[in-house]
Design a protein around this motif. Structure first.
Motif, PDB file in Angstrom:
ATOM      1  N   SER A  14      19.717 -32.158 -11.298  1.00 47.39           N
ATOM      2  CA  SER A  14      19.684 -30.903 -11.342  1.00 47.39           C
ATOM      3  C   SER A  14      20.763 -30.477 -11.976  1.00 47.39           C
ATOM      4  CB  SER A  14      19.771 -30.473  -9.668  1.00 47.39           C
ATOM      5  OG  SER A  14      19.833 -28.980  -9.848  1.00 47.39           O
ATOM      6  N   LYS A  15      21.972 -30.913 -11.927  1.00 49.14           N
ATOM      7  CA  LYS A  15      23.164 -30.323 -12.920  1.00 49.14           C
ATOM      8  C   LYS A  15      22.727 -30.663 -14.029  1.00 49.14           C
ATOM      9  CE  LYS A  15      27.260 -30.490 -10.701  1.00 49.14           C
ATOM     10  NZ  LYS A  15      28.586 -30.785 -10.377  1.00 49.14           N
ATOM     11  N   ASN A  16      22.369 -31.899 -14.402  1.00 48.33           N
ATOM     12  CA  ASN A  16      21.950 -32.062 -16.016  1.00 48.33           C
ATOM     13  C   ASN A  16      21.285 -31.093 -16.613  1.00 48.33           C
ATOM     14  OD1 ASN A  16      22.869 -34.799 -17.327  1.00 48.33           O
ATOM     15  ND2 ASN A  16      22.816 -35.184 -15.050  1.00 48.33           N
ATOM     16  N   PHE A  17      20.196 -30.665 -15.648  1.00 51.36           N
ATOM     17  CA  PHE A  17      19.313 -29.838 -16.168  1.00 51.36           C
ATOM     18  C   PHE A  17      20.032 -28.353 -16.491  1.00 51.36           C
ATOM     19  CE2 PHE A  17      16.474 -26.057 -15.267  1.00 51.36           C
ATOM     20  CZ  PHE A  17      15.616 -26.089 -16.152  1.00 51.36           C
ATOM     21  N   TRP A  18      20.737 -27.939 -15.273  1.00 48.08           N
ATOM     22  CA  TRP A  18      21.529 -26.505 -15.400  1.00 48.08           C
ATOM     23  C   TRP A  18      22.258 -26.646 -16.710  1.00 48.08           C
ATOM     24  CZ3 TRP A  18      18.753 -22.792 -14.214  1.00 48.08           C
ATOM     25  CH2 TRP A  18      17.653 -22.726 -13.102  1.00 48.08           C
ATOM     26  N   SER A  19      23.158 -27.560 -16.776  1.00 44.25           N
ATOM     27  CA  SER A  19      24.006 -27.828 -17.873  1.00 44.25           C
ATOM     28  C   SER A  19      23.313 -27.452 -19.161  1.00 44.25           C
ATOM     29  CB  SER A  19      24.476 -28.823 -17.795  1.00 44.25           C
ATOM     30  OG  SER A  19      25.325 -29.234 -18.823  1.00 44.25           O
ATOM     31  N   GLY A  20      22.192 -28.316 -19.420  1.00 40.13           N
ATOM     32  CA  GLY A  20      21.703 -28.272 -20.760  1.00 40.13           C
ATOM     33  C   GLY A  20      20.842 -26.816 -20.751  1.00 40.13           C
ATOM     34  N   PHE A  21      20.217 -26.222 -19.558  1.00 40.05           N
ATOM     35  CA  PHE A  21      19.656 -24.987 -19.683  1.00 40.05           C
ATOM     36  C   PHE A  21      20.611 -23.963 -20.189  1.00 40.05           C
ATOM     37  CE2 PHE A  21      18.411 -20.910 -17.615  1.00 40.05           C
ATOM     38  CZ  PHE A  21      16.632 -20.949 -18.008  1.00 40.05           C
ATOM     39  N   LEU A  22      21.718 -23.803 -19.473  1.00 39.64           N
ATOM     40  CA  LEU A  22      22.725 -22.812 -19.940  1.00 39.64           C
ATOM     41  C   LEU A  22      23.319 -23.067 -21.213  1.00 39.64           C
ATOM     42  CD1 LEU A  22      24.787 -22.695 -16.856  1.00 39.64           C
ATOM     43  CD2 LEU A  22      23.431 -20.924 -17.584  1.00 39.64           C
ATOM     44  N   GLY A  24      21.442 -24.384 -23.799  1.00 37.76           N
ATOM     45  CA  GLY A  24      20.294 -23.901 -24.494  1.00 37.76           C
ATOM     46  C   GLY A  24      20.206 -22.646 -24.803  1.00 37.76           C
ATOM     47  N   ILE A  25      20.509 -21.569 -23.624  1.00 36.21           N
ATOM     48  CA  ILE A  25      20.665 -20.294 -23.813  1.00 36.21           C
ATOM     49  C   ILE A  25      21.456 -19.908 -24.723  1.00 36.21           C
ATOM     50  CG2 ILE A  25      21.028 -18.288 -22.755  1.00 36.21           C
ATOM     51  CD1 ILE A  25      19.602 -19.171 -20.362  1.00 36.21           C
ATOM     52  N   GLY A  26      22.801 -20.533 -24.707  1.00 32.76           N
ATOM     53  CA  GLY A  26      23.939 -20.084 -25.517  1.00 32.76           C
ATOM     54  C   GLY A  26      23.616 -20.295 -26.681  1.00 32.76           C
ATOM     55  N   LEU A  27      23.239 -21.534 -27.074  1.00 33.83           N
ATOM     56  CA  LEU A  27      23.083 -22.117 -28.420  1.00 33.83           C
ATOM     57  C   LEU A  27      21.948 -21.210 -29.215  1.00 33.83           C
ATOM     58  CD1 LEU A  27      23.355 -24.120 -30.754  1.00 33.83           C
ATOM     59  CD2 LEU A  27      21.573 -25.487 -29.551  1.00 33.83           C
ATOM     60  N   VAL A  28      20.736 -20.965 -28.792  1.00 28.18           N
ATOM     61  CA  VAL A  28      19.795 -20.122 -29.231  1.00 28.18           C
ATOM     62  C   VAL A  28      20.300 -18.518 -29.647  1.00 28.18           C
ATOM     63  CG1 VAL A  28      18.099 -18.987 -27.780  1.00 28.18           C
ATOM     64  CG2 VAL A  28      17.136 -20.290 -29.649  1.00 28.18           C
ATOM     65  N   ALA A  29      20.937 -18.037 -28.599  1.00 32.58           N
ATOM     66  CA  ALA A  29      21.536 -16.826 -28.679  1.00 32.58           C
ATOM     67  C   ALA A  29      22.527 -16.751 -29.601  1.00 32.58           C
ATOM     68  CB  ALA A  29      22.187 -16.401 -27.350  1.00 32.58           C
ATOM     69  N   PHE A  30      23.516 -17.836 -29.789  1.00 30.40           N
ATOM     70  CA  PHE A  30      24.608 -17.699 -31.044  1.00 30.40           C
ATOM     71  C   PHE A  30      23.821 -17.859 -32.405  1.00 30.40           C
ATOM     72  CE2 PHE A  30      26.642 -20.376 -34.110  1.00 30.40           C
ATOM     73  CZ  PHE A  30      27.818 -19.667 -34.451  1.00 30.40           C
ATOM     74  N   GLY A  92      16.170 -31.998 -21.929  1.00 31.03           N
ATOM     75  CA  GLY A  92      15.104 -31.171 -21.397  1.00 31.03           C
ATOM     76  C   GLY A  92      15.277 -29.907 -21.002  1.00 31.03           C
ATOM     77  N   GLY A  93      16.612 -29.777 -20.381  1.00 33.45           N
ATOM     78  CA  GLY A  93      17.157 -28.599 -19.946  1.00 33.45           C
ATOM     79  C   GLY A  93      17.380 -27.567 -21.087  1.00 33.45           C
ATOM     80  N   LEU A  94      17.907 -28.014 -21.959  1.00 27.10           N
ATOM     81  CA  LEU A  94      18.655 -27.386 -23.276  1.00 27.10           C
ATOM     82  C   LEU A  94      17.012 -26.771 -23.960  1.00 27.10           C
ATOM     83  CD1 LEU A  94      21.003 -28.291 -26.075  1.00 27.10           C
ATOM     84  CD2 LEU A  94      18.899 -27.784 -26.761  1.00 27.10           C
ATOM     85  N   LEU A  95      16.258 -27.489 -24.155  1.00 22.21           N
ATOM     86  CA  LEU A  95      15.091 -26.910 -24.796  1.00 22.21           C
ATOM     87  C   LEU A  95      14.341 -26.009 -24.048  1.00 22.21           C
ATOM     88  CD1 LEU A  95      13.728 -30.463 -26.577  1.00 22.21           C
ATOM     89  CD2 LEU A  95      15.045 -28.385 -27.476  1.00 22.21           C
TER      90      LEU A  95
END
Length: 164
Positions: A14-22, A24-30, A92-95
């Motif tokens: 779960s922590k892997n998913f949420w780390s990538g997810f956050l 990913g949001i930051g990367l695409v927003a940047f 997966g979380g990042l994407l």
């Protein structure tokens, strides 16, 4: 790779998913902020007022996106410290984060709230389609990676620091 390593990485799924997810949001927003707001000058985060208000909204958007990025990196550092990092799950979380944010931006912010458009041209539908199709592709690949890593032991390489 040891069974101990598998257990750590599965326990931190779960922590892997949420780390990538956050992240990913930051990367695409940047990328959105730097490319479309600053370099190309296509729009501001909030375009229903003056240029000055648009610039302030860009600054707030940029700050919030960096909070997501930094939170994702703190989780990432903790995963590495605990020997729980799982690249496939994290990607997966990042994407999912990147694609989800982009689809939200392209549908909710562009079309429903109308706080800005991707570009102010006569035929904006082409830009909207490209923006949202890319978002859907990112989401589909991310969801696939998340599903394929759910309830399974990760296949990971043992790095030299794991032998210490």
């Amino acid at each position: 790779m040891t069974k101990h390593t598998d257990i750590h990485r599965t326990a931190h799924s779960s922590k892997n998913f949420w780390s990538g997810f956050l992240f990913g949001i930051g990367l695409v927003a940047f990328i959105d902020e730097a490319l479309f707001h600053q370099l190309l000058h296509w729009h501001h985060f909030y375009d229903k007022s003056t240029t000055e208000v648009g610039l302030v909204s860009d600054g707030l958007f940029h700050a919030l996106s960096w909070f997501a990025t930094i939170a994702g990196l703190f989780l990432f550092a903790d995963l590495r410290r605990r020997n729980g990092f799982w690249i496939k799950r994290w990607m997966g979380g990042l994407l999912v984060g990147a694609g989800g944010f982009q689809l939200y931006d392209g549908t909710i912010q562009h079309k429903i709230m109308r706080i800005h458009q991707i570009r102010y041209v006569d035929n904006v539908i082409i830009y909207d389609l490209i923006w949202n199709i890319i978002a859907i592709i990112l989401l589909v690949i991310g969801i696939y990676l998340v599903i394929t890593t759910r309830n399974k032991n990760p296949k990971v390489e043992v790095s030299s620091d794991e032998h210490a």
